[in-house]
Design a protein around this motif. Structure first.
Motif, PDB file in Angstrom:
ATOM      1  N   GLU A   1      19.676 -17.583  -5.772  1.00  0.00           N
ATOM      2  CA  GLU A   1      20.014 -16.496  -6.559  1.00  0.00           C
ATOM      3  C   GLU A   1      20.926 -17.301  -7.595  1.00  0.00           C
ATOM      4  O   GLU A   1      22.099 -17.699  -7.329  1.00  0.00           O
ATOM      5  CB  GLU A   1      20.977 -15.253  -6.011  1.00  0.00           C
ATOM      6  N   THR A   2      20.293 -17.196  -8.957  1.00  0.00           N
ATOM      7  CA  THR A   2      20.961 -18.339  -9.998  1.00  0.00           C
ATOM      8  C   THR A   2      21.992 -17.403 -10.883  1.00  0.00           C
ATOM      9  O   THR A   2      22.869 -18.256 -11.541  1.00  0.00           O
ATOM     10  CB  THR A   2      20.126 -19.040 -10.671  1.00  0.00           C
ATOM     11  N   ALA A   3      22.004 -16.031 -10.805  1.00  0.00           N
ATOM     12  CA  ALA A   3      23.103 -15.480 -11.765  1.00  0.00           C
ATOM     13  C   ALA A   3      23.225 -14.025 -11.109  1.00  0.00           C
ATOM     14  O   ALA A   3      22.404 -13.625 -10.711  1.00  0.00           O
ATOM     15  CB  ALA A   3      22.734 -15.490 -13.248  1.00  0.00           C
ATOM     16  N   LEU A   4      24.401 -13.272 -11.497  1.00  0.00           N
ATOM     17  CA  LEU A   4      24.490 -11.993 -11.243  1.00  0.00           C
ATOM     18  C   LEU A   4      23.811 -11.062 -12.313  1.00  0.00           C
ATOM     19  O   LEU A   4      24.019 -11.389 -13.715  1.00  0.00           O
ATOM     20  CB  LEU A   4      26.015 -11.410 -10.983  1.00  0.00           C
TER      21      LEU A   4
ATOM     22  N   LEU B   1      29.670 -16.397 -13.014  1.00  0.00           N
ATOM     23  CA  LEU B   1      28.806 -15.606 -12.278  1.00  0.00           C
ATOM     24  C   LEU B   1      27.099 -16.257 -12.473  1.00  0.00           C
ATOM     25  O   LEU B   1      26.458 -15.364 -12.364  1.00  0.00           O
ATOM     26  CB  LEU B   1      28.599 -14.044 -12.841  1.00  0.00           C
ATOM     27  N   ALA B   2      27.322 -17.456 -12.402  1.00  0.00           N
ATOM     28  CA  ALA B   2      25.985 -18.300 -12.653  1.00  0.00           C
ATOM     29  C   ALA B   2      26.004 -19.358 -11.643  1.00  0.00           C
ATOM     30  O   ALA B   2      27.214 -19.834 -11.495  1.00  0.00           O
ATOM     31  CB  ALA B   2      25.474 -18.519 -13.980  1.00  0.00           C
ATOM     32  N   PHE B   3      24.935 -20.008 -11.285  1.00  0.00           N
ATOM     33  CA  PHE B   3      25.143 -21.038 -10.240  1.00  0.00           C
ATOM     34  C   PHE B   3      25.607 -22.196 -10.753  1.00  0.00           C
ATOM     35  O   PHE B   3      26.079 -23.191 -10.059  1.00  0.00           O
ATOM     36  CB  PHE B   3      23.618 -21.392  -9.774  1.00  0.00           C
ATOM     37  N   LYS B   4      25.570 -22.369 -11.920  1.00  0.00           N
ATOM     38  CA  LYS B   4      26.312 -23.613 -12.647  1.00  0.00           C
ATOM     39  C   LYS B   4      27.796 -23.843 -12.312  1.00  0.00           C
ATOM     40  O   LYS B   4      27.912 -24.981 -12.413  1.00  0.00           O
ATOM     41  CB  LYS B   4      26.101 -23.806 -14.334  1.00  0.00           C
ATOM     42  N   ASP B   5      28.446 -22.838 -12.086  1.00  0.00           N
ATOM     43  CA  ASP B   5      29.874 -23.078 -11.502  1.00  0.00           C
ATOM     44  C   ASP B   5      29.947 -23.820 -10.383  1.00  0.00           C
ATOM     45  O   ASP B   5      30.969 -24.434  -9.882  1.00  0.00           O
ATOM     46  CB  ASP B   5      30.339 -21.763 -11.197  1.00  0.00           C
TER      47      ASP B   5
ATOM     48  N   THR C   1      17.650 -11.222 -13.834  1.00  0.00           N
ATOM     49  CA  THR C   1      16.367 -11.771 -14.480  1.00  0.00           C
ATOM     50  C   THR C   1      15.816 -12.941 -13.988  1.00  0.00           C
ATOM     51  O   THR C   1      14.383 -13.316 -13.529  1.00  0.00           O
ATOM     52  CB  THR C   1      16.218 -11.706 -15.940  1.00  0.00           C
ATOM     53  N   HIS C   2      16.652 -14.044 -13.587  1.00  0.00           N
ATOM     54  CA  HIS C   2      16.317 -15.466 -13.230  1.00  0.00           C
ATOM     55  C   HIS C   2      15.849 -15.352 -11.938  1.00  0.00           C
ATOM     56  O   HIS C   2      14.951 -15.898 -11.325  1.00  0.00           O
ATOM     57  CB  HIS C   2      17.401 -16.334 -13.584  1.00  0.00           C
ATOM     58  N   THR C   3      16.780 -14.742 -10.976  1.00  0.00           N
ATOM     59  CA  THR C   3      16.577 -14.416  -9.470  1.00  0.00           C
ATOM     60  C   THR C   3      15.220 -13.514  -9.390  1.00  0.00           C
ATOM     61  O   THR C   3      14.538 -13.854  -8.491  1.00  0.00           O
ATOM     62  CB  THR C   3      17.790 -13.758  -8.796  1.00  0.00           C
TER      63      THR C   3
ATOM     64  N   VAL D   1      12.945 -21.870  -6.540  1.00  0.00           N
ATOM     65  CA  VAL D   1      14.311 -22.318  -7.564  1.00  0.00           C
ATOM     66  C   VAL D   1      14.007 -21.997  -8.850  1.00  0.00           C
ATOM     67  O   VAL D   1      12.749 -22.537  -9.405  1.00  0.00           O
ATOM     68  CB  VAL D   1      14.747 -23.944  -7.441  1.00  0.00           C
ATOM     69  N   PRO D   2      14.365 -20.866  -9.415  1.00  0.00           N
ATOM     70  CA  PRO D   2      14.303 -20.364 -10.700  1.00  0.00           C
ATOM     71  C   PRO D   2      14.577 -21.498 -11.879  1.00  0.00           C
ATOM     72  O   PRO D   2      15.983 -22.099 -11.579  1.00  0.00           O
ATOM     73  CB  PRO D   2      15.371 -19.429 -11.030  1.00  0.00           C
ATOM     74  N   SER D   3      13.689 -22.290 -12.412  1.00  0.00           N
ATOM     75  CA  SER D   3      13.831 -23.671 -13.040  1.00  0.00           C
ATOM     76  C   SER D   3      13.662 -23.606 -14.403  1.00  0.00           C
ATOM     77  O   SER D   3      13.136 -22.833 -15.311  1.00  0.00           O
ATOM     78  CB  SER D   3      12.917 -24.545 -12.478  1.00  0.00           C
ATOM     79  N   GLY D   4      14.745 -24.477 -15.160  1.00  0.00           N
ATOM     80  CA  GLY D   4      14.559 -24.702 -16.608  1.00  0.00           C
ATOM     81  C   GLY D   4      14.501 -26.252 -16.894  1.00  0.00           C
ATOM     82  O   GLY D   4      13.277 -26.831 -17.021  1.00  0.00           O
ATOM     83  N   ASN D   5      15.748 -26.712 -16.808  1.00  0.00           N
ATOM     84  CA  ASN D   5      15.677 -28.122 -17.051  1.00  0.00           C
ATOM     85  C   ASN D   5      15.416 -29.065 -15.779  1.00  0.00           C
ATOM     86  O   ASN D   5      15.754 -30.112 -15.714  1.00  0.00           O
ATOM     87  CB  ASN D   5      17.151 -28.626 -17.405  1.00  0.00           C
ATOM     88  N   PHE D   6      15.152 -28.387 -14.521  1.00  0.00           N
ATOM     89  CA  PHE D   6      14.867 -29.104 -13.432  1.00  0.00           C
ATOM     90  C   PHE D   6      16.102 -29.812 -12.757  1.00  0.00           C
ATOM     91  O   PHE D   6      15.846 -30.765 -11.901  1.00  0.00           O
ATOM     92  CB  PHE D   6      13.737 -30.221 -13.884  1.00  0.00           C
ATOM     93  N   GLY D   7      17.055 -29.139 -13.184  1.00  0.00           N
ATOM     94  CA  GLY D   7      18.412 -29.954 -12.360  1.00  0.00           C
ATOM     95  C   GLY D   7      18.593 -29.241 -11.029  1.00  0.00           C
ATOM     96  O   GLY D   7      19.003 -30.210 -10.242  1.00  0.00           O
ATOM     97  N   ASN D   8      18.647 -28.045 -10.885  1.00  0.00           N
ATOM     98  CA  ASN D   8      18.701 -27.392  -9.846  1.00  0.00           C
ATOM     99  C   ASN D   8      17.890 -27.728  -8.694  1.00  0.00           C
ATOM    100  O   ASN D   8      18.038 -28.342  -7.630  1.00  0.00           O
ATOM    101  CB  ASN D   8      18.596 -25.848  -9.795  1.00  0.00           C
ATOM    102  N   VAL D   9      16.420 -27.648  -8.999  1.00  0.00           N
ATOM    103  CA  VAL D   9      15.390 -28.115  -7.843  1.00  0.00           C
ATOM    104  C   VAL D   9      15.340 -29.568  -7.687  1.00  0.00           C
ATOM    105  O   VAL D   9      15.000 -30.022  -6.705  1.00  0.00           O
ATOM    106  CB  VAL D   9      14.060 -27.703  -8.394  1.00  0.00           C
TER     107      VAL D   9
ATOM    108  N   PRO E   1      16.827 -16.060 -20.324  1.00  0.00           N
ATOM    109  CA  PRO E   1      17.098 -17.021 -21.447  1.00  0.00           C
ATOM    110  C   PRO E   1      17.589 -18.457 -20.992  1.00  0.00           C
ATOM    111  O   PRO E   1      17.366 -19.559 -21.616  1.00  0.00           O
ATOM    112  CB  PRO E   1      18.224 -16.211 -22.179  1.00  0.00           C
ATOM    113  N   SER E   2      18.128 -18.656 -19.659  1.00  0.00           N
ATOM    114  CA  SER E   2      18.702 -19.837 -19.256  1.00  0.00           C
ATOM    115  C   SER E   2      17.631 -20.759 -18.701  1.00  0.00           C
ATOM    116  O   SER E   2      17.892 -21.595 -18.557  1.00  0.00           O
ATOM    117  CB  SER E   2      19.709 -19.658 -18.262  1.00  0.00           C
ATOM    118  N   MET E   3      16.109 -20.174 -18.821  1.00  0.00           N
ATOM    119  CA  MET E   3      15.136 -20.968 -18.322  1.00  0.00           C
ATOM    120  C   MET E   3      14.407 -21.274 -19.373  1.00  0.00           C
ATOM    121  O   MET E   3      13.244 -21.533 -19.299  1.00  0.00           O
ATOM    122  CB  MET E   3      14.401 -20.077 -17.312  1.00  0.00           C
ATOM    123  N   ASP E   4      14.829 -21.082 -20.691  1.00  0.00           N
ATOM    124  CA  ASP E   4      13.848 -21.166 -21.882  1.00  0.00           C
ATOM    125  C   ASP E   4      13.978 -22.426 -22.464  1.00  0.00           C
ATOM    126  O   ASP E   4      14.826 -22.862 -23.404  1.00  0.00           O
ATOM    127  CB  ASP E   4      14.391 -20.027 -22.951  1.00  0.00           C
TER     128      ASP E   4
END
Ligand SMILES: *Cc1c(COP(=O)(O)O)cnc(C)c1O
Length: 471
Positions: free
Chosen positions: A417-420, A110-114, A394-396, A254-262, A311-314
């Motif tokens: 949408e990066t997580a449910l 249930l998160a985009f990392k899948d 919260t990320h979306t 793009v909700p971003s943390g490590n800049f991988g997605n964007v 938290p996945s963007m911390d």
């Protein structure tokens, strides 16, 4: 296609050589030597393709050391309705005219990392079998990455996962997701400490070269090129769903943390996908927003890294950012080596605001940014639920808040949408006064038997555990 290092190492590598590796030998990140260009006729041909076939088309441009039939079969095995919930795999949800959510979080965890990790599991199994090798993946997680890796690697031949996490600090749902896995090749190690302790253990084990070689230790972190490439595909899929003609442009937030997605969005744009803006949305950990506003990239210390409701963007630094800076500086590896090597190590920051290249980040590469606070995210969750009946996590919510600040008339805005919401239930209750919806397959997951080894924060104990579980 060959791959080079952002820090100028002279060697060139093929895809399957970098698939199982982390950083390049000089500490740089691997990047393709060029971006294959996708023309109008190709876009038209791709427009009607099922997701798995689109993935094959995109990946084929970057992978020439796996036979086409094998690669196609791997894509079809990965992107199925059974695993991702819908035939579209990443369906677009319209909120209002010009504003869409692209659903990337209907996979197993249930998160985009899948989206990337499921492919990585199949690629690893394929390549390890071809080489007759095994791999022990050692990781540290505070939630999403670890569970995505475990669900991707469970039951795979030739792979074991040893995943450390801070004991008692993940949400009950996240703990249940990981610890309920009963597969023999999945090992959960709960460390009596915080996430940083877990990361330090992984680093220490990886720096023990003798142990690393003997036990074939590898990683699956977000700098892995195969993960990034798998993410490029859904920018194409989102674009096709939001448009009817290739003359139209689309923006992505793009909700971003490590800049991988964007960064995958950047790659899609460099390939010629008609993307107007790439909107980088951060939370209170605004390393990236600060850079795109001021030209200063400043790594945060742990005291300055906030625990937030997303938290996945911390993050304290954005581990994929070096790839974009490499392109921004005209692929000048000497400068990248100086900025990310000498300057960041010495001063913890670098400043590009007087460099003409910095102005290009927006003008030439489409990058703009924004940030959200906890209060902003609560407001957005409430507002989105009240007006559209759609519950976002919260990320979306962070992405939606920032997207609204960058809307341009006539250009559809797609928010990833990066997580449910179920993954971050406490904040949903805070915002809406009710529990989030729970997909039926997760009913009662917290009550399942748990498979986890609790351990003190001690490198030698973790090494002994790995050794004892590798025949
Ligand atoms: C990992 C993650 C992010 C951040 O993605 P990056 O690729 O690190 O920028 C955002 N949202 C969720 C839910 C995540 O799991």
């Amino acid at each position: 296609m060959n791959y080079l290092s952002t820090r100028g190492h002279p060697d060139r590598r093929r895809f399957c050589e970098i698939l199982l590796e982390g950083l390049a030998p000089d500490g740089g990140l691997y990047l393709s030597e060029s971006y294959p260009q996708v023309d109008d006729a190709t876009l038209t041909r791709w427009r009607g393709l099922p997701y798995a076939d689109l993935a094959f088309e995109v990946l084929s441009l970057y992978i020439d050391d796996i036979p086409a039939d094998d690669l196609h079969a791997l894509c079809r095995k990965t992107y199925t309705e059974a695993v991702f919930g819908t035939a579209a795999i990443v369906p677009l949800k319209k909120l209002e005219d010009g504003l869409y959510l692209e659903a990337l979080s209907n996979g197993p965890t249930l998160a985009f990392k899948d989206m990337a990790m499921q492919l990585l599991g199949n690629l690893f199994e394929y390549e390890l079998a071809r080489r007759g090798e095994e791999l022990n993946i050692l990781g540290a997680t505070s939630g999403d990455t670890g569970s995505a890796a475990e669900y991707a690697m469970r039951g795979k031949q030739g792979v074991r996962v040893f995943m450390t996490s801070p004991h008692g600090r993940m949400s009950p749902f996240q703990q249940a997701q990981m610890f309920s896995l009963q597969d023999a090749n999945i090992h959960n190690i709960a460390i009596e400490g915080v996430f940083d302790d877990c990361q330090d253990i992984v680093k220490a084990v990886s720096n023990d070269l003798e142990f690393k070689r003997r036990y074939k230790i590898g990683t699956v972190n977000s700098i892995n090129w195969a993960r990034l490439m798998a993410q490029v595909v859904y920018y194409f899929a989102g674009y096709f769903q939001a448009t009817t003609s290739n003359t139209q442009k689309v923006s992505f937030t793009v909700p971003s943390g490590n800049f991988g997605n964007v960064c995958a969005g950047h790659v899609a744009r460099m390939m010629g996908l008609p993307i107007a803006q790439l909107v980088v949305a951060t939370n209170e950990n605004d390393v990236l927003d600060e850079f795109f506003r001021t030209g200063v990239y400043r790594v945060r210390g742990s005291a300055d890294t906030h625990e937030t409701s997303s938290p996945s963007m911390d993050i304290s630094k954005a581990s994929n950012f070096e790839r974009f800076v490499f392109d921004l500086l005209g692929r000048d590896a000497n400068r990248v080596r100086d900025l990310f090597g000498a300057q960041l190590t010495g001063q913890g920051r670098f400043d590009l605001h007087t460099d003409p290249a910095f102005a290009q980040a927006a003008a030439r590469y489409g990058f703009v940014s924004g940030k959200s606070t906890h209060a902003n995210r609560l407001d957005t969750i409430r507002d989105t639920f009240a007006r559209f009946g759609v519950m976002v996590d919260t990320h979306t919510a962070d992405g939606l808040k920032v997207a609204r600040e960058h809307l341009q008339a006539g250009t559809p805005m797609v928010v990833l949408e990066t997580a449910l919401p179920i993954k971050f239930a406490a904040t949903i209750v805070e915002a809406l006064g009710r529990e989030p919806d729970r997909p039926a397959k997760f009913d009662g997951i917290e009550a399942l038997p748990k498979r986890v080894q609790v351990m003190p924060s001690d490198v030698a104990r973790v090494q002994a555990y790995i050794a004892a579980h590798c025949p």
